[in-house]
Design a protein around this motif. Sequence first.
Motif, PDB file in Angstrom:
ATOM      1  N   VAL A  24      50.878 -79.017  59.949  1.00  7.55           N
ATOM      2  CA  VAL A  24      49.466 -78.783  60.262  1.00  7.55           C
ATOM      3  C   VAL A  24      49.295 -77.426  60.940  1.00  7.55           C
ATOM      4  CG1 VAL A  24      47.537 -79.535  61.716  1.00  7.55           C
ATOM      5  CG2 VAL A  24      48.820 -81.213  60.390  1.00  7.55           C
ATOM      6  N   CYS A  25      50.123 -77.164  61.933  1.00  9.79           N
ATOM      7  CA  CYS A  25      50.054 -75.872  62.640  1.00  9.79           C
ATOM      8  C   CYS A  25      50.346 -74.719  61.691  1.00  9.79           C
ATOM      9  CB  CYS A  25      51.042 -75.851  63.802  1.00  9.79           C
ATOM     10  SG  CYS A  25      50.661 -77.024  65.117  1.00  9.79           S
ATOM     11  N   LEU A  26      51.288 -74.922  60.776  1.00 13.40           N
ATOM     12  CA  LEU A  26      51.641 -73.879  59.821  1.00 13.40           C
ATOM     13  C   LEU A  26      50.466 -73.546  58.907  1.00 13.40           C
ATOM     14  CD1 LEU A  26      53.698 -72.049  58.376  1.00 13.40           C
ATOM     15  CD2 LEU A  26      54.363 -74.049  57.010  1.00 13.40           C
ATOM     16  N   VAL A  27      49.789 -74.571  58.395  1.00 13.26           N
ATOM     17  CA  VAL A  27      48.650 -74.349  57.497  1.00 13.26           C
ATOM     18  C   VAL A  27      47.544 -73.581  58.223  1.00 13.26           C
ATOM     19  CG1 VAL A  27      46.864 -75.476  56.120  1.00 13.26           C
ATOM     20  CG2 VAL A  27      49.201 -76.356  56.086  1.00 13.26           C
ATOM     21  N   ILE A  28      47.307 -73.909  59.478  1.00 12.84           N
ATOM     22  CA  ILE A  28      46.313 -73.167  60.266  1.00 12.84           C
ATOM     23  C   ILE A  28      46.786 -71.731  60.485  1.00 12.84           C
ATOM     24  CG2 ILE A  28      45.145 -73.019  62.496  1.00 12.84           C
ATOM     25  CD1 ILE A  28      45.321 -76.079  62.653  1.00 12.84           C
ATOM     26  N   ALA A  29      48.088 -71.567  60.744  1.00 16.08           N
ATOM     27  CA  ALA A  29      48.635 -70.237  61.025  1.00 16.08           C
ATOM     28  C   ALA A  29      48.606 -69.324  59.804  1.00 16.08           C
ATOM     29  CB  ALA A  29      50.060 -70.362  61.547  1.00 16.08           C
ATOM     30  N   PHE A  30      48.474 -69.879  58.592  1.00 16.89           N
ATOM     31  CA  PHE A  30      48.337 -69.032  57.412  1.00 16.89           C
ATOM     32  C   PHE A  30      47.204 -68.022  57.588  1.00 16.89           C
ATOM     33  CE2 PHE A  30      50.172 -72.356  54.238  1.00 16.89           C
ATOM     34  CZ  PHE A  30      51.456 -71.978  54.605  1.00 16.89           C
ATOM     35  N   SER A  31      46.153 -68.427  58.298  1.00 15.52           N
ATOM     36  CA  SER A  31      45.003 -67.540  58.470  1.00 15.52           C
ATOM     37  C   SER A  31      45.257 -66.461  59.525  1.00 15.52           C
ATOM     38  CB  SER A  31      43.760 -68.354  58.847  1.00 15.52           C
ATOM     39  OG  SER A  31      43.966 -69.056  60.060  1.00 15.52           O
ATOM     40  N   LEU A  42      55.939 -69.157  59.225  1.00 13.62           N
ATOM     41  CA  LEU A  42      56.631 -70.180  60.000  1.00 13.62           C
ATOM     42  C   LEU A  42      57.499 -69.548  61.088  1.00 13.62           C
ATOM     43  CD1 LEU A  42      57.286 -73.111  60.486  1.00 13.62           C
ATOM     44  CD2 LEU A  42      59.002 -73.001  58.665  1.00 13.62           C
ATOM     45  N   LYS A  43      58.164 -68.449  60.771  1.00 14.45           N
ATOM     46  CA  LYS A  43      58.970 -67.744  61.770  1.00 14.45           C
ATOM     47  C   LYS A  43      58.094 -67.248  62.915  1.00 14.45           C
ATOM     48  CE  LYS A  43      62.542 -66.085  58.560  1.00 14.45           C
ATOM     49  NZ  LYS A  43      63.141 -64.874  57.928  1.00 14.45           N
ATOM     50  N   ASN A  44      56.948 -66.670  62.582  1.00 12.57           N
ATOM     51  CA  ASN A  44      56.030 -66.199  63.626  1.00 12.57           C
ATOM     52  C   ASN A  44      55.539 -67.350  64.491  1.00 12.57           C
ATOM     53  OD1 ASN A  44      56.170 -63.551  62.713  1.00 12.57           O
ATOM     54  ND2 ASN A  44      54.398 -63.756  61.366  1.00 12.57           N
ATOM     55  N   LEU A 360      45.377 -63.538  70.070  1.00  9.08           N
ATOM     56  CA  LEU A 360      45.871 -64.880  69.751  1.00  9.08           C
ATOM     57  C   LEU A 360      47.235 -64.812  69.086  1.00  9.08           C
ATOM     58  CD1 LEU A 360      43.644 -67.760  68.511  1.00  9.08           C
ATOM     59  CD2 LEU A 360      45.931 -67.471  67.581  1.00  9.08           C
ATOM     60  N   ARG A 361      47.423 -63.860  68.181  1.00  9.52           N
ATOM     61  CA  ARG A 361      48.727 -63.710  67.525  1.00  9.52           C
ATOM     62  C   ARG A 361      49.826 -63.457  68.550  1.00  9.52           C
ATOM     63  NH1 ARG A 361      46.646 -59.462  62.987  1.00  9.52           N
ATOM     64  NH2 ARG A 361      45.912 -60.932  61.406  1.00  9.52           N
TER      65      ARG A 361
END
Length: 381
Positions: A24-31, A42-44, A360-361
């Motif tokens: 779930v977190c990964l899919v959000i992090a795509f943006s 995923l590494k980030n 945020l990044r």
Amino acid sequence: MHQTIAKSHCQSQRQRKLPAHLVVCLVIAFSFWSKAAMREVLKNLVDGLSVQWTRLAQYWKVPNSASISEARAKLGCQVMRQLFEQVVRPLATAETPGAFLGGLRLMAVDGTLLDIPDSKANARVFGYPGTRFGHQAAFPKVRLVLLIEAGTHLITDALICPYRMGERRRALRLLRAIGTGMLLMWDRGLHSFAMVQATVARGGHYLGRVPANVKFEVEQVLSDGSYLSWIYPDRKSKKKGATRMQVRVIEYTIDNAQQPEQQQSYRLITSLLDRQQFPALLLAEQYHQRWQVETTIDEVKTHLLGRKVPIRSLKPREVVQEVYGLLLGHWAVRSLMVQAAQLEGISPLCLSFTGTLHVLRRAVAKFQVVSPDELPLFGVG
């Protein structure tokens, strides 16, 4: 998040390198890292945990792309949809500058399109737009209809659908999130008797632009230049004396200082009949707050995505999953801006969306300083 995953029955039965909550977190992090490959994202996402792993002499091997795709398929799209519906809501308070008009929360509705990969499955489910001379468009498209809180740019509801489904029908469904104390604004492409009727039935007010071909009879001219009239379901209903609703019509033009001969004419209808509290000039000025929805769409499509083909997924379920991740990513950035603005007593619109995204990044890794007993949640140990 964990409750949503449990309700959707996609919780991992055994400890995995990619448990559902991490996906779930990964899919959000795509943006947040839209131009990076899935493994790089995923590494980030877990980079801040490397300090803990090193200290504990542990090593977490980043799964390959096939494993990530398999984990995404296992997660599905319902978890992301339910999480979005549970999280998003209007956040403006009475102290938020420009978020209310006469005690009414300013909301806007509009739609946009996103290119998706040209796979057979995506084309079958979402479809291509029509082109001139019978040519096929380069990419299938997914239609996204959004409800925006104008004073914060927060997306408070959304519908994802195939291209062939029009914005007007989807916008009607978004009225589920409209209620008492709200003023909903829409452009002329969304005008309809059904929109007016449904908004009022939900206890909300509306301020919408009307197409040029829609005519109104002047029932009563008001002192501010606006006038009262009636709106009917259709022309046949008007002739038969069917159900009608009273509207207030505001007409005005905007001059172009550089090209005086070019004037833009506007006609608005509203349920706000009190010309003392809501004079025509005030509503005409306020209507252009509706363009905040265009800025929000630009934030999503340009600043969060920035890819030639914004969506990565080749399968329809993962397309929907990814779009909800995108919406949740936008929520994360904008809600952070709202909180920061409230601390300073300023409008969230004064802050930089891109600047907040950069903050945020950088912060993701810093907030991953967790205790050793929490590391097994990520399949370590």
